[in-house]
Design an enzyme around this catalytic site. Structure first.
Site, PDB file in Angstrom:
ATOM      1  N   HIS A  17       2.079   5.334  -8.863  1.00  0.00           N
ATOM      2  CA  HIS A  17       2.844   6.332  -8.103  1.00  0.00           C
ATOM      3  C   HIS A  17       3.726   7.166  -9.046  1.00  0.00           C
ATOM      4  CE1 HIS A  17       2.759   3.246  -4.564  1.00  0.00           C
ATOM      5  NE2 HIS A  17       1.857   4.186  -4.312  1.00  0.00           N
ATOM      6  N   LYS A  41       0.837  -0.140   9.434  1.00  0.00           N
ATOM      7  CA  LYS A  41       1.167  -1.263   8.547  1.00  0.00           C
ATOM      8  C   LYS A  41       2.305  -2.071   9.146  1.00  0.00           C
ATOM      9  CE  LYS A  41      -0.337   0.790   4.190  1.00  0.00           C
ATOM     10  NZ  LYS A  41       0.067   1.387   2.913  1.00  0.00           N
ATOM     11  N   ARG A  91      -7.515   7.344  -6.165  1.00  0.00           N
ATOM     12  CA  ARG A  91      -8.028   6.342  -7.110  1.00  0.00           C
ATOM     13  C   ARG A  91      -9.550   6.251  -7.050  1.00  0.00           C
ATOM     14  NH1 ARG A  91      -4.025   1.954  -4.659  1.00  0.00           N
ATOM     15  NH2 ARG A  91      -4.868   3.118  -2.908  1.00  0.00           N
ATOM     16  N   SER A 128       0.171  -1.161  -4.164  1.00  0.00           N
ATOM     17  CA  SER A 128       1.363  -1.947  -3.813  1.00  0.00           C
ATOM     18  C   SER A 128       0.944  -3.290  -3.226  1.00  0.00           C
ATOM     19  CB  SER A 128       2.217  -1.188  -2.784  1.00  0.00           C
ATOM     20  OG  SER A 128       2.609   0.051  -3.288  1.00  0.00           O
TER      21      SER A 128
HETATM   22  O1  PNS Z   1       1.333   4.799   1.538  1.00  0.00           O
HETATM   23  P1  PNS Z   1       0.602   4.919   2.850  1.00  0.00           P
HETATM   24  O2  PNS Z   1       1.062   3.826   3.802  1.00  0.00           O
HETATM   25  O3  PNS Z   1      -0.867   4.978   2.707  1.00  0.00           O
HETATM   26  O4  PNS Z   1       1.087   6.321   3.467  1.00  0.00           O
HETATM   27  C1  PNS Z   1       0.503   6.826   4.663  1.00  0.00           C
HETATM   28  C2  PNS Z   1       1.444   7.861   5.255  1.00  0.00           C
HETATM   29  C3  PNS Z   1       2.840   7.311   5.323  1.00  0.00           C
HETATM   30  C4  PNS Z   1       1.402   9.093   4.403  1.00  0.00           C
HETATM   31  C5  PNS Z   1       0.966   8.159   6.685  1.00  0.00           C
HETATM   32  O5  PNS Z   1       0.954   6.981   7.427  1.00  0.00           O
HETATM   33  C6  PNS Z   1       1.879   9.185   7.364  1.00  0.00           C
HETATM   34  O6  PNS Z   1       1.695  10.348   7.139  1.00  0.00           O
HETATM   35  N1  PNS Z   1       2.837   8.689   8.199  1.00  0.00           N
HETATM   36  C7  PNS Z   1       3.733   9.552   8.942  1.00  0.00           C
HETATM   37  C8  PNS Z   1       3.233   9.676  10.384  1.00  0.00           C
HETATM   38  C9  PNS Z   1       2.208  10.795  10.480  1.00  0.00           C
HETATM   39  O7  PNS Z   1       2.474  11.951  10.182  1.00  0.00           O
HETATM   40  N2  PNS Z   1       0.980  10.417  10.897  1.00  0.00           N
HETATM   41  C10 PNS Z   1      -0.137  11.344  11.021  1.00  0.00           C
HETATM   42  C11 PNS Z   1      -0.871  11.457   9.694  1.00  0.00           C
HETATM   43  S1  PNS Z   1      -2.196  12.648   9.800  1.00  0.00           S
END
Ligand code: PNS
Length: 159
Positions: A17, A41, A91, A128
């Site tokens: 990151h 999650k 990745r 992570s």
């Molecule tokens: O590190 P991650 O958990 O893969 O991140 C995913 C993340 C946080 C970017 C995604 O879950 C997110 O955008 N969450 C905010 C809620 C949202 O906007 N959801 C619609 C995504 S199209």
């Protein structure tokens, strides 16, 4: 001024990151690392404040970066803060399959574009979750996450 958000759970931040933040900061005037809630999650190892503190410490070498958090839709944050770009690391094709629908949905919802940086080969296998699993069973994750994150994980798991 060009602004980009690097969104993610960052539970915890890894060296992969940090490499993406460092490289993104060379292409935008301001980078905002946004610690977001991922509804898919479970609650994490670290709380949001702990994650933000670890990111701040890991990115003190980047002058044009700030760390923030958001509990709603990502596009509501980018629109409200006049951010025109999201930046993420890729990745492998697994990441591509996960990221493509989110990038397309975010663009449909708000017009925000997602820019992908290819992960440095040194960090291609780091996540992570994998670092947490290794640390949980006493494995050595030094070099994969910042040193202060190694200590924080060891403290959580040895408690
Ligand atoms: O590190 P991650 O958990 O893969 O991140 C995913 C993340 C946080 C970017 C995604 O879950 C997110 O955008 N969450 C905010 C809620 C949202 O906007 N959801 C619609 C995504 S199209």
């Amino acid at each position: 001024m060009t602004k980009a958000v690097c969104p993610g759970s960052f539970d915890p931040v890894t060296n992969g990151h940090v490499d993406i933040f460092t490289r993104a900061a060379k292409s935008f005037d301001e980078i905002i690392v946004l610690v977001t809630a991922n509804p898919n999650k479970q609650s994490g190892l670290f709380n949001i404040e702990e994650r933000m503190d670890m990111i701040r410490q890991a990115t003190s070498h980047i002058p044009n970066i700030k760390v923030d958090t958001w509990g709603g839709l990502l596009v509501d944050y980018t629109t409200a803060n006049h951010v025109g770009a999201l930046v993420k690391g890729l990745r492998s094709s697994l990441d591509y399959d996960y990221e493509l629908p989110m990038a397309q949905m975010n663009r449909r919802l708000s017009g925000v574009d997602t820019f992908f940086l290819m992960t440095d080969e040194k960090y291609g296998y780091i996540s992570s979750s994998l670092c947490k699993e290794v640390a949980k069973y006493g494995g050595d994750v030094s070099g994969l996450v910042p040193d202060h994150v190694v200590e924080a994980m060891n403290a959580k798991f040895r408690k």
